[in-house]
Every structure is written in C-alpha cells, then in structure tokens.
Design an enzyme around this catalytic site. Structure first.
Site, PDB file in Angstrom:
ATOM      1  N   LYS A  76      12.035  -5.951  -6.389  1.00  0.00           N
ATOM      2  CA  LYS A  76      10.664  -5.463  -6.580  1.00  0.00           C
ATOM      3  C   LYS A  76      10.534  -4.360  -7.630  1.00  0.00           C
ATOM      4  O   LYS A  76       9.454  -4.170  -8.197  1.00  0.00           O
ATOM      5  CB  LYS A  76      10.085  -4.991  -5.247  1.00  0.00           C
ATOM      6  CG  LYS A  76       9.876  -6.122  -4.253  1.00  0.00           C
ATOM      7  CD  LYS A  76       9.239  -5.634  -2.972  1.00  0.00           C
ATOM      8  CE  LYS A  76       9.050  -6.782  -1.988  1.00  0.00           C
ATOM      9  NZ  LYS A  76       8.346  -6.373  -0.763  1.00  0.00           N
ATOM     10  N   ASP A 112       1.806  -5.758  -1.458  1.00  0.00           N
ATOM     11  CA  ASP A 112       2.422  -5.190  -0.258  1.00  0.00           C
ATOM     12  C   ASP A 112       1.627  -4.002   0.263  1.00  0.00           C
ATOM     13  O   ASP A 112       1.472  -3.821   1.473  1.00  0.00           O
ATOM     14  CB  ASP A 112       3.857  -4.721  -0.553  1.00  0.00           C
ATOM     15  CG  ASP A 112       4.856  -5.860  -0.600  1.00  0.00           C
ATOM     16  OD1 ASP A 112       4.578  -6.920  -0.013  1.00  0.00           O
ATOM     17  OD2 ASP A 112       5.919  -5.686  -1.215  1.00  0.00           O
TER      18      ASP A 112
END
Length: 294
Positions: A76, A112
């Site tokens: 990420k 997220d």
C-alpha cells in the site's frame, strides 16, 4: 451516479490473499448492474519461481486492459512511486489501496480510510473514544489512524514493531488531524492498557498465515472495545479473546465491505449497493457452515 459502463476487469494484488472475498463482492455487484465482470486475485505467494516486482504486476494489468487494481498488504505504500496522480485522501495519508487506470494514467485512491470509518460508525456507535490504541503503522494502519481521528478519538496511542514508523505516523496524524493527540509507544505494557477505551489491530497478525494475537490477552478488560481489520478468519484470535473477556468487538468485515463499495464506484463510475455487497460477503459464512455440516 450513472455510467454506461458494460464491463469490469479488475484485480487484487497482495500477499497471502487467496481467501479474499473482494473478487466475489465486485463481480456480483457488477453483474447485478448488468455488467460482464472479471476480478482476478494476484497473490504473490501463489507464483512459482521468481516473483514479479510490483511495477511489473501493475504494468501487466495496465497493458491487459484492466480498469484498475486493489492493492493490499504489503504494497500500500510501495505502490506510491508507480502512480501518476493521487486523490486528496491518498495524498494525506500516504497510502493507496485502489488504483484506477484511465486515459493512460494511474490514479491512486485510499478507500480504506472511509471504509474503516463507515464500518466503525455503524458497528461501534456510542463507544468511548478518549484513548484508543492502534497496533500497526503500515499502509492499512495509516488509513485507520486517520479514520479513528475522524470518528472522534481524542488520544491515539500507536504501537508498531518498527518504533520509527510508529513515531512517523503519530507526527503525520498530528499534522493532518490537529484535534487529536497522537503518541507513539515502544511497548504495550499494563500501564498503557489500563488507560485504554479501545484497541484496533491494523496488522496482519491473526490471519491464517500469521497466527497469534497482537495484544496481550491478559491486559484485556470487559469495558474495553476491540476492533480488527483482518477478516479471514472473521473471528481472529485477538477478537476471540476480547469476546471471551466481555469486550464489545468489531470484526474486519466492515472495513472490507465499505472499502470495496467505494472502490467499485471508482472502477466503474456506478453507485454500489452496500446491502447487496454485504449479502455477497456474508454468503461466504453460509457456505462455510454448510460445508462444515456436510
């Protein structure tokens, strides 16, 4: 939100993700909206021989005509230099979990943050938020830290095995969310635990390939709530200990669902139905129970 899109081609890049429910959520939602859909799992653990680099995987998907990719552990943050543009959200947290290929460019987003925040608001309404411990300062932890701040946490204590990474996240949160007091710690002690209202695990600990618990079970109290971002298994060892202690718990299903809802909208330009996508997610548990009884 409307779109004339007729198909969806996307994938998830990560490590140890073969049990992910993300492909089915995206494909079922696309098909419910009249699209042809293919969503591929790109698990680096499943490659035989030399594993391609992240840059090679992204380029291959782009050349193959993918609409985009979801990015998960451990990529990420590593994905950032490979992108052309970042959304405000992704730029603020320095972490990307959704890449959209459009007009020859790669656009990075972070779903997220909203995903965890939305799951928390719906699943933990009314819980005390004076002092919360976040375990994990990696790509997911960065998003969760900002989400907790947005959900009203006053004091955020951050622990990571890499103490410098925890300190960097604390400083980042203080800059981006100055209304929150963020502090890094080098160890989870009883003194720290005694001050907590809640605990959030944002590490892979608890996944099938990383068994264990990130928080000492002996430090749990019934008046503390516990949340996890891991969802396979849905009941991690950490949450099992917390539930047995009498804690209110929040599994990783909320974040998994709502980040997928937002990612679907970015990939397709079409509004997703959270209820329908949740039904797809929950169907895994029904299948598992039926298999166990067979």
């Amino acid at each position: 939100m409307r779109s004339n899109k007729k198909s969806l081609l996307a994938g998830l890049v990560g490590k140890g993700i073969l049990k992910s429910r993300t492909p089915e959520m995206h494909m079922a939602e696309a098909e419910a909206q009249g699209m042809r859909a293919v969503y591929k799992l790109i698990d680096v653990d499943a490659f035989a021989g030399e594993v391609p680099s992240l840059a090679e995987l992204v380029r291959a998907a782009e050349l193959s005509g993918f609409d985009g990719l979801n990015i998960t552990y451990p990529y990420k943050i590593e994905i950032l230099p490979l992108l052309d543009e970042l959304s405000d959200n992704a730029r603020a947290v320095g972490s990307v979990n959704t890449v959209v290929f459009r007009n020859g460019k790669r656009f990075g987003h972070n779903t997220d943050l909203w995903g965890f925040a939305e799951g928390f608001r719906r699943g933990m309404d009314g819980v005390p938020r004076l002092n919360v411990l976040l375990i994990g300062a990696g790509g997911a932890g960065v998003a969760v830290a900002h989400a907790l701040a947005d959900c009203g946490v006053a004091e955020l204590t951050i622990f990571d095995a890499d103490t410098m990474r925890a300190q960097a996240l604390a400083e980042q949160v203080q800059t981006n969310r100055p209304n929150v007091q963020a502090t890094a710690i080098s160890a989870i002690t009883k003194d720290v635990a005694d001050q907590l209202n809640g605990i959030v695990n944002a590490t892979p600990v608890g996944m099938a390939k990383s068994p264990g618990t990130p928080f000492p079970a002996v430090f749990l109290r019934p008046d503390v709530w516990a949340a996890d971002i891991v969802y396979f298994p849905l009941e991690t060892e950490f949450l099992a200990h917390a539930r047995a202690t009498g804690c209110r718990v929040l599994p990783g299903s909320g974040m998994a669902l709502f980040q997928a809802v937002r990612a679907f909208e970015l990939f397709t330009g079409c509004e997703a139905d959270p209820v329908r996508m949740k039904a797809t997610f929950d169907a895994f548990d029904t299948v598992s129970q039926a298999t166990a009884k067979a």
